[in-house]
Motif scaffolding. Sequence first.
Motif, mmCIF file in Angstrom:
data_model
loop_
_atom_site.group_PDB
_atom_site.id
_atom_site.type_symbol
_atom_site.label_atom_id
_atom_site.label_comp_id
_atom_site.label_asym_id
_atom_site.label_seq_id
_atom_site.Cartn_x
_atom_site.Cartn_y
_atom_site.Cartn_z
ATOM 1 N N LEU A 15 1.039 -1.285 0.030
ATOM 2 C CA LEU A 15 0.190 0.065 -0.281
ATOM 3 C C LEU A 15 0.902 1.353 0.002
ATOM 4 O O LEU A 15 0.591 2.163 -0.624
ATOM 5 N N SER A 16 2.136 1.038 0.733
ATOM 6 C CA SER A 16 2.845 2.113 0.568
ATOM 7 C C SER A 16 3.314 2.819 -0.863
ATOM 8 O O SER A 16 3.694 3.917 -1.177
ATOM 9 N N LEU A 17 3.803 1.441 -1.557
ATOM 10 C CA LEU A 17 4.068 1.541 -2.824
ATOM 11 C C LEU A 17 2.905 2.079 -3.824
ATOM 12 O O LEU A 17 3.344 3.000 -4.668
ATOM 13 N N VAL A 18 1.832 1.805 -3.351
ATOM 14 C CA VAL A 18 0.850 2.282 -4.248
ATOM 15 C C VAL A 18 0.608 3.933 -3.897
ATOM 16 O O VAL A 18 0.232 4.370 -4.765
ATOM 17 N N PHE A 19 0.825 4.052 -2.780
ATOM 18 C CA PHE A 19 0.747 5.489 -2.266
ATOM 19 C C PHE A 19 1.595 6.401 -3.325
ATOM 20 O O PHE A 19 1.150 7.401 -3.695
ATOM 21 N N CYS A 20 2.812 5.975 -3.506
ATOM 22 C CA CYS A 20 3.691 6.463 -4.225
ATOM 23 C C CYS A 20 3.377 6.615 -5.708
ATOM 24 O O CYS A 20 3.328 7.695 -6.449
ATOM 25 N N THR A 21 2.775 5.551 -6.091
ATOM 26 C CA THR A 21 2.451 5.162 -7.511
ATOM 27 C C THR A 21 1.195 6.230 -7.804
ATOM 28 O O THR A 21 1.114 6.897 -8.898
ATOM 29 N N ALA A 22 0.460 6.044 -6.665
ATOM 30 C CA ALA A 22 -1.005 6.809 -6.975
ATOM 31 C C ALA A 22 -0.541 8.422 -7.028
ATOM 32 O O ALA A 22 -1.389 9.168 -7.774
ATOM 33 N N GLY A 23 0.465 8.786 -6.192
ATOM 34 C CA GLY A 23 0.922 10.199 -6.231
ATOM 35 C C GLY A 23 1.214 10.679 -7.594
ATOM 36 O O GLY A 23 0.936 11.872 -8.051
ATOM 37 N N GLY A 24 2.108 9.887 -8.143
ATOM 38 C CA GLY A 24 2.524 10.214 -9.442
ATOM 39 C C GLY A 24 1.464 10.209 -10.649
ATOM 40 O O GLY A 24 1.224 10.867 -11.319
ATOM 41 N N VAL A 25 0.453 9.262 -10.684
ATOM 42 C CA VAL A 25 -0.750 9.148 -11.438
ATOM 43 C C VAL A 25 -1.632 10.389 -11.105
ATOM 44 O O VAL A 25 -2.221 10.855 -12.199
ATOM 45 N N LEU A 26 -1.874 10.700 -9.988
ATOM 46 C CA LEU A 26 -2.871 11.768 -9.707
ATOM 47 C C LEU A 26 -2.204 12.987 -10.163
ATOM 48 O O LEU A 26 -2.954 13.950 -10.575
ATOM 49 N N ALA A 27 -0.934 13.164 -9.735
ATOM 50 C CA ALA A 27 -0.297 14.415 -10.515
ATOM 51 C C ALA A 27 -0.417 14.586 -12.033
ATOM 52 O O ALA A 27 -0.642 15.554 -12.629
ATOM 53 N N TRP A 28 -0.317 13.241 -12.735
ATOM 54 C CA TRP A 28 -0.543 13.358 -14.247
ATOM 55 C C TRP A 28 -1.990 13.728 -14.417
ATOM 56 O O TRP A 28 -2.076 14.598 -15.422
ATOM 57 N N VAL A 29 -2.895 12.960 -14.019
ATOM 58 C CA VAL A 29 -4.259 13.454 -13.944
ATOM 59 C C VAL A 29 -4.705 15.043 -13.857
ATOM 60 O O VAL A 29 -5.215 15.614 -14.664
ATOM 61 N N GLY A 30 -4.065 15.495 -12.547
ATOM 62 C CA GLY A 30 -4.436 16.916 -12.555
ATOM 63 C C GLY A 30 -3.638 17.727 -13.581
ATOM 64 O O GLY A 30 -4.447 18.753 -14.011
ATOM 65 N N ALA A 31 -2.753 17.251 -14.031
ATOM 66 C CA ALA A 31 -1.940 18.142 -15.097
ATOM 67 C C ALA A 31 -2.604 18.132 -16.380
ATOM 68 O O ALA A 31 -2.699 19.140 -17.224
ATOM 69 N N ARG A 32 -3.321 17.019 -16.583
ATOM 70 C CA ARG A 32 -3.819 16.838 -17.681
ATOM 71 C C ARG A 32 -5.152 17.882 -17.636
ATOM 72 O O ARG A 32 -5.613 18.394 -18.753
ATOM 73 N N VAL A 33 -5.929 17.836 -16.754
ATOM 74 C CA VAL A 33 -7.257 18.611 -16.614
ATOM 75 C C VAL A 33 -6.624 20.118 -16.667
ATOM 76 O O VAL A 33 -7.262 20.913 -17.406
ATOM 77 N N ILE A 34 -5.585 20.632 -16.096
ATOM 78 C CA ILE A 34 -4.850 22.001 -16.253
ATOM 79 C C ILE A 34 -4.641 22.122 -17.734
ATOM 80 O O ILE A 34 -4.901 23.363 -18.429
ATOM 81 N N GLN A 35 -4.140 21.284 -18.442
ATOM 82 C CA GLN A 35 -3.667 21.429 -19.767
ATOM 83 C C GLN A 35 -5.106 21.366 -20.557
ATOM 84 O O GLN A 35 -5.077 22.322 -21.406
ATOM 85 N N SER A 36 -5.964 20.706 -20.195
ATOM 86 C CA SER A 36 -7.091 20.827 -21.122
ATOM 87 C C SER A 36 -7.663 22.369 -20.940
ATOM 88 O O SER A 36 -8.157 22.932 -21.830
ATOM 89 N N TYR A 37 -7.633 22.694 -19.792
ATOM 90 C CA TYR A 37 -8.356 24.228 -19.410
ATOM 91 C C TYR A 37 -7.158 25.229 -20.489
ATOM 92 O O TYR A 37 -7.834 26.015 -21.101
#
Length: 248
Positions: A15-37
């Motif tokens: 789960l700790s490793l998932v935390f790190c991976t999830a952090g990277g994925v969520l950062a990418w998702v947030g960046a995609r939404v901002i890029q779309s804007y």
Amino acid sequence: MDCGVATSKTILLFLSLVFCTAGGVLAWVGARVIQSYDTFEGLIQDKQMLIPAVTIICISVVMLIFGLVGCCSTLRESKFGLSLFFIIIMVIFAAEVAALVLTFIYHGKINQNLEHSMNDTFSKYTGEEDAATKAVDVLQKQLQCCGVLNYTSWTSTTWFASHNNSVPISCCRSNVSQCTGRLDQPNLIYTEGCEVKLERFLQDALTYAMLVVLGFAIIKFFGMLSVCVITCKSKSRRNGYQPLCILM
């Protein structure tokens, strides 16, 4: 070896490793939404759409940091660290739920002011190197559309009247070289309106973000349950953790 403790510790490490991976994925998702804007910034006046994206990115940074805390706490068998890890998971879980709610709210508000904003921007189209012209050209080329509601929307603009009753070249289909933008050649231009396509584009971006946040929120929920189970086992059976691979 106590299989329950060993399994629980393994789950926490995972789960700790998932935390790190999830952090990277969520950062990418947030960046995609901002890029779309940012891509269609000149056409969208309501900046509130960025609130869910910024929230998601803030969550991702915290997750990356505390994913490392979770790994260290589990490996060092620290009760204090695990208690802190549980609180962190709970706070991030609450933040993800908040981001999910915000995304859901703004998901339904996209089209409220979109047509007015687009009409305002399209009316300022000059064909020069100004912000409105660039925004309209990028929109029509990328989404393969023409006008706000459809290609006839251009007939009410200053551009149409001052350019021999024609639409901008960005309305021309990409595989047609002889297109001049004249409305007497509708087969050479895109006829669908941009409002529906832009709304669908933004809706899809927020929907994707909602699904990703929901998935990681579920993972956090099971992570909290795992910490509770390990803590209860530790208190009832032994004084502190034992190493993962030590035989009893």
